[in-house]
Design an enzyme around this catalytic site. Structure first.
Site, PDB file in Angstrom:
ATOM      1  N   ARG A  20     -21.918   7.916 -26.976  1.00 38.60           N
ATOM      2  CA  ARG A  20     -21.389   8.983 -26.135  1.00 38.60           C
ATOM      3  C   ARG A  20     -21.825  10.339 -26.688  1.00 38.60           C
ATOM      4  NH1 ARG A  20     -15.452   8.277 -23.585  1.00 38.60           N
ATOM      5  NH2 ARG A  20     -16.243   6.157 -23.585  1.00 38.60           N
ATOM      6  N   ASP A  33     -12.011   2.012 -15.049  1.00 39.63           N
ATOM      7  CA  ASP A  33     -11.564   0.812 -15.764  1.00 39.63           C
ATOM      8  C   ASP A  33     -10.101   0.928 -16.193  1.00 39.63           C
ATOM      9  OD1 ASP A  33     -11.984   2.696 -17.755  1.00 39.63           O
ATOM     10  OD2 ASP A  33     -13.018   1.330 -19.123  1.00 39.63           O
ATOM     11  N   ARG A  34      -9.507   2.119 -16.030  1.00 42.19           N
ATOM     12  CA  ARG A  34      -8.085   2.302 -16.325  1.00 42.19           C
ATOM     13  C   ARG A  34      -7.364   2.748 -15.060  1.00 42.19           C
ATOM     14  NH1 ARG A  34      -7.144   6.498 -20.740  1.00 42.19           N
ATOM     15  NH2 ARG A  34      -9.028   7.464 -19.895  1.00 42.19           N
ATOM     16  N   SER A  75     -16.954   7.782 -19.107  1.00 37.23           N
ATOM     17  CA  SER A  75     -15.557   7.571 -18.739  1.00 37.23           C
ATOM     18  C   SER A  75     -14.917   8.859 -18.245  1.00 37.23           C
ATOM     19  CB  SER A  75     -14.802   6.981 -19.929  1.00 37.23           C
ATOM     20  OG  SER A  75     -13.476   6.680 -19.590  1.00 37.23           O
ATOM     21  N   HIS A  76     -13.954   9.391 -19.018  1.00 37.84           N
ATOM     22  CA  HIS A  76     -13.193  10.568 -18.589  1.00 37.84           C
ATOM     23  C   HIS A  76     -13.733  11.864 -19.180  1.00 37.84           C
ATOM     24  CE1 HIS A  76     -11.534   9.156 -22.422  1.00 37.84           C
ATOM     25  NE2 HIS A  76     -11.336  10.436 -22.683  1.00 37.84           N
ATOM     26  N   ASP A 121     -14.680   6.079 -14.826  1.00 37.10           N
ATOM     27  CA  ASP A 121     -15.425   4.830 -14.620  1.00 37.10           C
ATOM     28  C   ASP A 121     -14.532   3.734 -14.072  1.00 37.10           C
ATOM     29  OD1 ASP A 121     -14.077   4.736 -17.081  1.00 37.10           O
ATOM     30  OD2 ASP A 121     -15.539   3.406 -18.000  1.00 37.10           O
ATOM     31  N   ASP A 138      -9.472   6.525 -13.820  1.00 39.70           N
ATOM     32  CA  ASP A 138     -10.307   7.430 -14.611  1.00 39.70           C
ATOM     33  C   ASP A 138     -11.739   7.381 -14.079  1.00 39.70           C
ATOM     34  OD1 ASP A 138     -10.983   4.913 -15.561  1.00 39.70           O
ATOM     35  OD2 ASP A 138     -11.007   5.487 -17.670  1.00 39.70           O
ATOM     36  N   LYS A 145     -21.625   1.839 -22.582  1.00 42.43           N
ATOM     37  CA  LYS A 145     -20.734   0.768 -23.045  1.00 42.43           C
ATOM     38  C   LYS A 145     -21.530  -0.532 -22.954  1.00 42.43           C
ATOM     39  CE  LYS A 145     -16.426   2.999 -21.591  1.00 42.43           C
ATOM     40  NZ  LYS A 145     -15.193   2.896 -20.767  1.00 42.43           N
ATOM     41  N   HIS A 183      -5.257   0.511 -20.537  1.00 45.00           N
ATOM     42  CA  HIS A 183      -6.287  -0.534 -20.486  1.00 45.00           C
ATOM     43  C   HIS A 183      -5.557  -1.871 -20.388  1.00 45.00           C
ATOM     44  CE1 HIS A 183     -10.083   1.557 -21.257  1.00 45.00           C
ATOM     45  NE2 HIS A 183      -9.454   2.328 -22.124  1.00 45.00           N
TER      46      HIS A 183
END
Length: 454
Positions: free
Chosen positions: A15, A247-248, A99-100, A245, A243, A109, A331
């Site tokens: 990242r 995933d949450r 992500s965020h 991407d 978020d 990832k 998560h």
């Protein structure tokens, strides 16, 4: 580009700021290194909606293909959609997302076949070392026979798989507001929710990696405000925020009040235990509410406590053969999803639970929200170890108090607990406290903070 990549290769992923810290040429080297470390004949690659994502993703794919690896590109996807592809196709995968994080960031990832995590101890260090070596010496010689690049659509199959894991056939009609934050939820939600008895009120579904409305990080209360206002204004049954991407997932009730991710963990744990005949292991990290292990035991399951961090949860899921795992960061991990995390599946469980009875969400989740919590409070400290030692000295030997060192320091009593753990990347200590009531929690929180900041 400097040959020291430690600033962008983190514990679980890559990242950094594009193009200042990394760019497409480095993405190509990461692709070649990923091919080398996994030893795979084929991989799958996907990306989010950030402006830099398509180029970085394609450069990574070309880097892997130059090493003789066949690459399946699934294009725009959520992170859990990439995990689906890795699991369903049984291929290592790479997801391009930050992500965020703000728009100028991007990241990767990575996972092995079956969505098994790639972290510092499971291949990421070797990937970094190879990329650093090639930055110095030049890219490795291409394979005699380069791999192929093919595209594949996975969204419909991903949605069908998720829907197969939750029975939504008998739910009552619900009105749901979804805030996608201009992230990948705007791409996945319409397909996953299609055909369900839901009135969907979309917020910020336009894919836009510059995040024009608010950061796609619902863990920050400021980014939930729009959703919290919209749900009661629409007379909706609930709100869901994803978020960047996707995933949450975060949930707000019919009044616009946030539902604790620990309460969602407990609710989903009870449902997953019921699906598995009232037995099974459920993983939770040590800053989730005490409600979680209580609910797991009440529903016939075995709770297992872990350190904070998805690599620890995923490793423990695999070791224990757990059916479900949850973190207070929202998560949620499922055995039936290759032990990977998917906020979308958690959201479907909430819809099924709410739609399967006639009460409001606030009443439904009350049974899963039994304690007063502080949330995570960060303090900047010069000497992390010294402050932790001071806390230990203050509480050690007190009657009825236990201490443990699973992750930082946890101090527990009959009706309260708190955990203090150091950040791995910043001079911070993170405090989480919980008690039977607000007054006790406030007292314990302030006592601990006085020592941390003393």
């Amino acid at each position: 580009m400097a040959a020291d990549l430690s600033q962008i290769v983190k514990a679980y992923d890559v990242r950094g700021v594009v193009p200042d810290q990394w760019d497409e040429s480095l993405a190509g080297l990461f692709g070649a290194a990923f091919a080398e470390v996994t030893g795979a004949a084929a991989i799958v690659v996907g990306h989010d909606m950030r402006p830099s994502s398509p180029g970085l993703s394609r450069a990574f794919a070309l880097g892997a293909a130059a090493r003789g690896v066949d690459v399946t590109e699934i294009g725009l996807c959520s992170t859990d959609q990439l995990y689906y592809a890795s699991g369903a196709l049984n291929l290592p995968g790479a997801m391009f997302t930050a992500s965020h994080n703000p728009a100028q960031y991007n990241g990767i990832k990575m996972c092995r076949a079956g969505a098994a995590p790639v972290g510092q101890d499971t291949g990421l260090t070797q990937i970094r070392e190879l990329a650093e070596q090639w930055l110095e010496s030049g890219a490795p010689a291409p394979a005699a026979e380069p791999g192929t690049l093919t595209t594949r659509e996975t969204l419909d199959d991903y949605a069908a798989h998720l829907r197969s894991l939750v029975d939504l056939t008998g739910i009552r009609p619900l009105k749901v507001v979804v805030d996608a934050g201009n992230g990948m939820g705007g791409h996945t939600v319409p397909t996953v929710f299609a055909g369900l008895p839901l009135t969907l009120v979309p917020m910020y579904f336009e894919l836009d990696g510059t995040f024009p409305n608010h950061e796609a990080n619902p863990l920050d209360p400021a980014n939930l405000v729009d959703l919290q206002k919209r749900v009661p204004a629409e007379g909706a049954d609930l709100g869901i925020a994803f978020d960047g991407d996707a995933d949450r997932c975060f949930v707000v009730d019919e009044n616009g009040d946030p539902v604790s991710p620990s309460a969602i963990t407990a609710l989903v744990a009870a449902r997953e235990l019921a699906r598995n005949g009232g037995a099974g292991t459920v993983i939770h990290n040590l800053i989730t509410s005490r409600t979680v292990p209580e609910v797991v035991k009440e529903n016939g399951g075995t709770p297992v406590r872990t350190r904070v961090g998805h690599s620890f949860i995923k490793a423990e899921m695999a070791r224990a053969g757990a059916i479900f795992g949850g973190e207070h960061s929202a998560h949620y991990y499922f055995k039936d999803f290759w032990n990977a995390d998917t906020g979308m599946l958690a959201a479907l469980h909430v819809l099924a639970a709410l739609g399967g009875q006639n009460g409001a969400l606030s009443a439904l989740v009350a049974q899963y929200d039994r304690y007063a919590g502080s949330g995570e409070i960060n303090s900047t400290v010069a000497d992390q170890a010294g402050r932790l030692a001071a806390i230990r000295a203050a509480y050690e030997g007190r009657p009825g108090i236990t201490l443990d060192d699973l992750d930082g320091l946890t101090v527990s009593a009959a009706d309260w607990w708190f955990n203090v753990r150091p950040s791995n990347t910043e001079p911070l200590l993170r405090l989480n406290a919980e008690a039977k009531d607000e007054a006790t929690m406030t007292k314990i929180r302030d006592e601990a903070l006085a020592i941390i900041r003393g």
